[in-house]
Design a protein around this motif. Structure first.
Motif, mmCIF file in Angstrom:
data_model
loop_
_atom_site.group_PDB
_atom_site.id
_atom_site.type_symbol
_atom_site.label_atom_id
_atom_site.label_comp_id
_atom_site.label_asym_id
_atom_site.label_seq_id
_atom_site.Cartn_x
_atom_site.Cartn_y
_atom_site.Cartn_z
ATOM 1 N N ASP A 851 -47.248 -48.921 -0.035
ATOM 2 C CA ASP A 851 -48.661 -48.525 0.107
ATOM 3 C C ASP A 851 -48.838 -47.053 -0.253
ATOM 4 O OD1 ASP A 851 -49.407 -51.046 0.863
ATOM 5 O OD2 ASP A 851 -49.424 -50.617 3.016
ATOM 6 N N LYS A 852 -47.927 -46.213 0.221
ATOM 7 C CA LYS A 852 -48.020 -44.780 -0.083
ATOM 8 C C LYS A 852 -47.871 -44.540 -1.585
ATOM 9 C CE LYS A 852 -46.297 -42.997 4.351
ATOM 10 N NZ LYS A 852 -45.212 -42.252 5.035
ATOM 11 N N LEU A 853 -46.927 -45.276 -2.194
ATOM 12 C CA LEU A 853 -46.703 -45.102 -3.632
ATOM 13 C C LEU A 853 -47.926 -45.561 -4.430
ATOM 14 C CD1 LEU A 853 -44.853 -44.397 -5.988
ATOM 15 C CD2 LEU A 853 -43.917 -46.721 -5.882
ATOM 16 N N ASP A 854 -48.516 -46.693 -4.028
ATOM 17 C CA ASP A 854 -49.701 -47.192 -4.734
ATOM 18 C C ASP A 854 -50.836 -46.174 -4.671
ATOM 19 O OD1 ASP A 854 -48.314 -49.462 -5.319
ATOM 20 O OD2 ASP A 854 -49.237 -50.690 -3.734
ATOM 21 N N PHE A 855 -51.003 -45.550 -3.510
ATOM 22 C CA PHE A 855 -52.078 -44.569 -3.334
ATOM 23 C C PHE A 855 -51.867 -43.359 -4.246
ATOM 24 C CE2 PHE A 855 -53.714 -40.762 -1.137
ATOM 25 C CZ PHE A 855 -55.066 -41.086 -1.099
ATOM 26 N N ILE A 856 -50.630 -42.893 -4.329
ATOM 27 C CA ILE A 856 -50.333 -41.725 -5.175
ATOM 28 C C ILE A 856 -50.486 -42.089 -6.649
ATOM 29 C CG2 ILE A 856 -48.506 -40.121 -5.883
ATOM 30 C CD1 ILE A 856 -47.453 -40.195 -3.016
ATOM 31 N N ASN A 857 -49.997 -43.279 -7.028
ATOM 32 C CA ASN A 857 -50.101 -43.694 -8.436
ATOM 33 C C ASN A 857 -51.555 -43.841 -8.871
ATOM 34 O OD1 ASN A 857 -47.409 -43.671 -9.052
ATOM 35 N ND2 ASN A 857 -47.056 -45.804 -8.442
ATOM 36 N N LYS A 858 -52.398 -44.297 -7.927
ATOM 37 C CA LYS A 858 -53.823 -44.440 -8.254
ATOM 38 C C LYS A 858 -54.408 -43.077 -8.639
ATOM 39 C CE LYS A 858 -58.124 -46.357 -6.411
ATOM 40 N NZ LYS A 858 -58.788 -47.012 -5.251
ATOM 41 N N LYS A 859 -54.015 -42.034 -7.916
ATOM 42 C CA LYS A 859 -54.503 -40.691 -8.246
ATOM 43 C C LYS A 859 -53.934 -40.217 -9.566
ATOM 44 C CE LYS A 859 -53.284 -38.614 -4.384
ATOM 45 N NZ LYS A 859 -53.121 -37.473 -3.430
ATOM 46 N N VAL A 874 -50.745 -31.572 -8.620
ATOM 47 C CA VAL A 874 -50.346 -32.711 -9.460
ATOM 48 C C VAL A 874 -48.819 -32.845 -9.468
ATOM 49 C CG1 VAL A 874 -50.372 -33.668 -11.798
ATOM 50 C CG2 VAL A 874 -52.417 -32.532 -10.899
ATOM 51 N N ALA A 875 -48.148 -31.719 -9.633
ATOM 52 C CA ALA A 875 -46.683 -31.737 -9.672
ATOM 53 C C ALA A 875 -46.111 -32.251 -8.352
ATOM 54 C CB ALA A 875 -46.155 -30.332 -9.973
ATOM 55 N N GLN A 876 -46.712 -31.855 -7.243
ATOM 56 C CA GLN A 876 -46.235 -32.308 -5.938
ATOM 57 C C GLN A 876 -46.423 -33.814 -5.786
ATOM 58 O OE1 GLN A 876 -44.696 -30.359 -3.392
ATOM 59 N NE2 GLN A 876 -44.228 -32.465 -2.811
ATOM 60 N N ASN A 877 -47.541 -34.352 -6.267
ATOM 61 C CA ASN A 877 -47.783 -35.794 -6.191
ATOM 62 C C ASN A 877 -46.752 -36.561 -7.018
ATOM 63 O OD1 ASN A 877 -50.564 -36.977 -4.896
ATOM 64 N ND2 ASN A 877 -50.722 -34.782 -5.326
ATOM 65 N N ARG A 878 -46.445 -36.054 -8.194
ATOM 66 C CA ARG A 878 -45.447 -36.727 -9.035
ATOM 67 C C ARG A 878 -44.054 -36.707 -8.363
ATOM 68 N NH1 ARG A 878 -47.853 -34.180 -14.603
ATOM 69 N NH2 ARG A 878 -49.226 -35.960 -15.108
ATOM 70 N N GLU A 879 -43.744 -35.567 -7.726
ATOM 71 C CA GLU A 879 -42.458 -35.462 -7.012
ATOM 72 C C GLU A 879 -42.416 -36.450 -5.843
ATOM 73 O OE1 GLU A 879 -39.944 -32.174 -4.402
ATOM 74 O OE2 GLU A 879 -41.440 -31.467 -5.859
ATOM 75 N N ASP A 880 -43.530 -36.543 -5.096
ATOM 76 C CA ASP A 880 -43.600 -37.487 -3.969
ATOM 77 C C ASP A 880 -43.461 -38.927 -4.456
ATOM 78 O OD1 ASP A 880 -43.972 -35.358 -2.308
ATOM 79 O OD2 ASP A 880 -46.153 -35.602 -2.123
ATOM 80 N N ALA A 881 -44.083 -39.248 -5.601
ATOM 81 C CA ALA A 881 -44.002 -40.607 -6.152
ATOM 82 C C ALA A 881 -42.563 -40.943 -6.523
ATOM 83 C CB ALA A 881 -44.911 -40.735 -7.364
ATOM 84 N N ALA A 882 -41.871 -40.008 -7.126
ATOM 85 C CA ALA A 882 -40.475 -40.242 -7.514
ATOM 86 C C ALA A 882 -39.598 -40.500 -6.296
ATOM 87 C CB ALA A 882 -39.963 -39.049 -8.312
ATOM 88 N N LYS A 883 -39.821 -39.731 -5.239
ATOM 89 C CA LYS A 883 -39.035 -39.917 -4.009
ATOM 90 C C LYS A 883 -39.316 -41.285 -3.387
ATOM 91 C CE LYS A 883 -38.585 -35.047 -2.704
ATOM 92 N NZ LYS A 883 -38.985 -33.994 -1.735
ATOM 93 N N LEU A 884 -40.581 -41.700 -3.404
ATOM 94 C CA LEU A 884 -40.936 -42.998 -2.841
ATOM 95 C C LEU A 884 -40.321 -44.135 -3.655
ATOM 96 C CD1 LEU A 884 -44.646 -42.334 -1.843
ATOM 97 C CD2 LEU A 884 -42.820 -43.074 -0.286
#
Length: 900
Positions: A851-859, A874-884
């Motif tokens: 769910d968290k990954l879907d929310f970040i990918n949507k952005k 933006v860079a922080q969101n991409r880093e968070d997505a990679a970790k998830l």
């Protein structure tokens, strides 16, 4: 059994009873057993004004540890107690009490005052002794001494007479440290320096012959009225033309000479210094070199002198009674009667008005203060008694240099040497009534001085009966300097002196090396031809939890008696010994005392556990002939502990010794051996039970003996409850190392088993597996015999329901693997984890992460967000997505492994 232990550790229920038991049986009393070597400590005598503080508690705890250790280790041991009359402090207390009554010393006279002083001593003087007893101090109270008792007083007079006859004591007008509040001289060692805000006042003194002005600076302008010269360096080219000239002293228009003296430093300031021989130590020496007048401008109570004081001094000169360096006294005119600080303000105002101040330079400088009342010290020329130190200091320096006396730590030898090599003649007279009155009588007819050990009845010169005793008393440290031998009967050749002198260890703080340690050393060498002790053990200060010195002003003092009331004396002693390192300050905190109490509880409960299995009819008959590996291990361990603790105590490493005891008792005995012993104690094999009981009693007894010097009360209480070999633990035999009890091979094998248990427990903890969840354990090792011996230990301590040992196992399926130096250990994963519950947990965690990954990918898939949001966001969101994504992959893998 002799007695039962209460369910709860409550030291207040037994500490006082035990101390009375020790005293009633005279266990502290030295009995002169010629078959034993001696070990003697004389207590640093606390003041009779004293209230037990943390410094006393530390000092006496360390002494008691050493005394109890040596007593148990076969020494004829004497810890000689006593108190000091403390002239300044005690007289101040009595005068303060009299002031409340509206009475002064002079109102009632010396005799009545001394009656009050002795009454005060009887009422309050033993308070600190009773407090030391609460600490468990095992002093020989039958030999208690007091610095004003008959024996010590006899020694004081004997020494004074000897020094006087040898020309090492003299009376003269010399520079002293004068406390205007205590109204007495004090020694250099009693001056404490405090950094204070001040000024350099740059003054201008007109030169009579040339009309120019000389600039000089002073921090004490109120002394200028007593200037009798101005000094320049004879080699200073700036002032060659002023040799033989004079300046006019401002305000009083007095002509004084310009003298050439090395005291004037060409590199400092203007190279010109004012010379006030009556009120500055360096100026006094300059005055002697140039035969300058000595003019006193201060009264002894801190005011400026006037006509009255001048008249008295003039009468002394007129009568011919003035002695060498007798100071003149100035009538300070308009400043007479002002305090020195009031005079400073008035003099500065007048100097300013007259144009004599060139500059005011702020500065911070060290100001001498009285160690008792903290008033500012006024250097003064005064007629006092002095000891010539140079002839006495030489042998005292040699004794330390050649190793007859050693300091622990050795670095404090430098402090001692610095003090002894820089020491000046010791001013020993005090303008007090409480103390040893100086045994000197002055003839009113011929003026001769008679010094006598006994009270003099006539003048030694003209035989006149018209003599009066010097009203002054001796410095308290004069009697304290004789303490190691005067307390044993010197100058009489007593049995105690022959048996227990020289003493062995002096335990004291680094702050009185100059005050006391040095004086005892030169006194012992001078009067007994022997060093008074062989070792000086220096300890530091007890500071608060933040490392600050304890003081009334900070309100951070800790009352040791309150700690004893709440936690017991043992807990206090343990806390003071823990972390103690010779010469270093230590911090004391609530956490430390709580930890000490917890340790006492741990020992208490472990002892109660042992007693529970012993029963009332148990009889200890020594160690069993056949010992199991765990028994050999613990016996060997406690044997090595005894060796190490003994070595530590002999080296004065008391903090290291108590830490080793703590670690052994808590970790080795309680957490390991008792748990292992439960296997036999709770089993059906009666022989095995008896074997375990015997080893428990043996080890517990050794533990109690090794711990006794540090925690005497709890160890005695437990010792009396278990089978014991002496009527008191404090007179039982110390635990000596025995080579026959070294089971090195068995220790090594046991450590292999313990290492595997630790490894299993650590892995279970990492996996959050509760102890209640048992598991199979497979031990793969080439040391199968060792681990077969440890199967029951692993079951009990590593939470196993089955243990198999083999050199090799086949496929064990999905297992947790643990590797030690001696084995590979396998635990079936299914024994540790509920697969179905774990699968549900992982699936829930998977859904949350997705769910968290879907929310970040949507952005991130929204061009508006990517183009408009800050680049960092933006860079922080991409880093968070990679970790998830990485986390989801790991969870998916774990789910797949469970489904296999």
């Amino acid at each position: 059994m002799a007695k039962e232990l209460e369910k709860q550790y409550n030291p207040s229920n037994f500490e006082d009873k035990i101390y009375k038991f020790w005293c009633d049986n005279k266990y502290f009393h030295a009995v002169k057993d010629e078959s034993k070597p001696t070990y003697t400590i004389v207590i640093p005598p606390p003041n009779i004004t004293g209230q037990l503080h943390m410094g006393h508690a530390l000092d006496n705890t360390l002494q008691d540890i050493l005394i109890r250790y040596h007593r148990m280790n076969g020494y004829d041991t004497l810890w000689l107690p006593g108190t000091d009359h403390a002239s300044i402090a005690t007289e101040a207390k009595i005068v303060e009490k009299m002031r409340e009554e509206g009475v002064t010393k002079e109102d009632i006279g010396r005799e009545k005052f001394l009656e009050r002083a002795w009454d005060w001593k009887e009422t309050y003087g033993n308070r600190i002794i009773e407090q030391l007893k609460k600490m468990g101090s095992s002093c020989d109270w039958d030999r208690e001494r007091f610095t004003l008792d008959e024996g010590c007083s006899n020694a004081v007079r004997d020494v004074f007479k000897r020094l006087y006859d040898e020309g090492l004591i003299y009376r003269g007008n010399r520079m002293v440290n004068w406390c205007p509040h205590c109204n007495t001289s004090i020694s250099d060692a009693e001056v404490e320096y405090e950094e204070k805000e001040g000024n350099f006042w740059h003054l201008l003194y007109p030169v009579k012959e040339t009309g120019e002005t000389l600039e000089l600076a002073t921090t004490r302008p109120e002394t200028m009225l007593g200037d009798t010269a101005v000094a320049i360096n004879g080699d200073d080219p700036r002032y060659k033309h002023l040799h033989g000239c004079h300046v006019i002293l401002p305000l009083i228009n007095k002509e004084i000479p310009i003298v050439c003296d090395e005291h004037a430093d060409m590199e400092k300031g203007t190279g010109v210094v004012k010379i006030t021989p009556a009120h500055d130590p360096n100026d006094f020496e300059v005055g002697l070199r140039h035969n300058l007048p000595i003019v006193r401008t201060f009264t002894y109570d801190g005011h400026m002198t006037g006509a009255k004081e001048k008249a008295i001094a003039d009468e002394i000169f007129a009568s011919g009674r003035a002695t060498q360096n007798e100071p003149e006294v100035l009538d300070c005119g308009k400043y007479a009667g002002m305090t020195t600080m009031e005079a400073r303000k008035a003099i500065l105002a007048d100097l300013e008005a007259g144009g004599y101040i060139k500059e005011i330079e702020p500065l911070k400088h060290d100001v001498g203060t009285c160690y008792r009342c903290h008033s500012t010290i006024e250097p003064m020329v005064s007629k006092q008694w002095f000891v010539k130190m140079e002839p006495l200091a030489g042998p005292a320096i040699d004794a330390v240099e050649n190793g007859d006396i050693k300091f622990v730590p050795e670095r404090f030898k430098k402090n001692y040497m610095s003090w002894m090599r820089g020491t000046r003649n010791w001013c020993i007279s005090r303008q007090l009534w409480w103390g040893h009155q100086i045994p000197a009588w002055y003839c009113e007819d011929c003026g001769a001085t008679t010094v006598s050990k006994e009270d003099a009845c006539e003048c030694s010169a003209c035989k006149s009966k018209n003599i009066v005793q010097d009203p002054d008393t001796l410095d308290t440290w004069f009697s304290s300097a004789l303490w190691p031998f005067s307390t044993l009967g010197w100058p009489e050749d007593t049995d105690d002196l022959k048996r227990y002198y020289p003493t062995n260890t002096l335990v004291t703080g680094y702050d009185i090396i100059g005050f006391w340690v040095s004086r005892m050393i030169f006194s012992g060498l001078k009067y007994t031809d022997k060093a008074p002790f062989d070792t000086v053990l220096i300890h530091g200060l007890v500071r608060d939890a933040q490392g600050r010195k304890m003081s009334k002003s900070l309100g951070n003092g800790i009352d040791p008696l309150e700690i004893i009331d709440q936690y017991g004396a043992d807990a206090l002693r343990f806390a003071l010994a823990t972390g103690n390192s010779p010469g270093n300050d230590m911090r004391f905190s609530d956490d430390k005392i709580t930890s000490s109490r917890n340790f006492a509880n741990k020992l208490w409960n472990a002892s109660r556990f042992v007693l529970m299995y012993l029963g009332e009819d148990y009889s200890y008959n020594g160690l069993p002939n056949e010992l199991l590996i765990e028994d050999k291990w613990i016996i060997s361990q406690v044997n090595n502990l005894a060796k190490e603790v003994t070595e530590n105590l002999d080296k004065f490493e008391l903090g290291i010794a108590i830490q080793k005891l703590y670690d052994f008792i808590w970790d080795v005995f309680c957490d390991w051996y008792i748990e292992i012993a439960k296997i036999r104690l709770q089993g059906d094999d009666e022989d095995a039970k008896e074997q375990a009981k015997a080893v428990l009693v043996y080890v517990l007894t050794d533990i109690l003996k090794l711990l006794h010097p540090f925690m005497p009360f709890i160890t005695e209480e437990i010792y009396q409850a278990i089978p014991h070999d002496s009527e008191s633990i404090m007179i039982s035999k110390w635990v000596n190392y025995d080579e026959a009890l070294c089971y090195d091979a068995d220790e090594a094998e046991m450590e292999k088993i313990m290492a595997s248990i630790r490894a299993i427990r650590n892995r279970r903890a990492e996996m959050n597996i509760p102890p209640s969840k048992k598991s199979k354990v497979f031990v793969e090792t080439s040391n199968t015999a060792t681990f077969e011996n440890g199967v029951e230990f692993i079951k009990r301590l590593a939470y196993a329901n089955e243990v198999q040992v083999s050199e090799a196992f086949g496929d064990l399926g999905n297992v947790v693997t643990i590797i030690t130096d001696d084995a590979r250990i396998y635990i079936p994963l299914g024994d540790l984890v509920d697969f179905e519950a774990e699968k549900k947990r992982l699936e829930k965690e998977f859904a949350t992460a997705q769910d968290k990954l879907d929310f970040i990918n949507k952005k991130l898939n929204n061009p508006g967000f990517v183009n408009k949001a800050p680049e960092k966001v933006v860079a922080q969101n991409r880093e968070d997505a990679a970790k998830l994504e990485e986390r989801i992959a790991q969870i998916q893998k774990s789910i797949e492994e469970i489904e296999q």
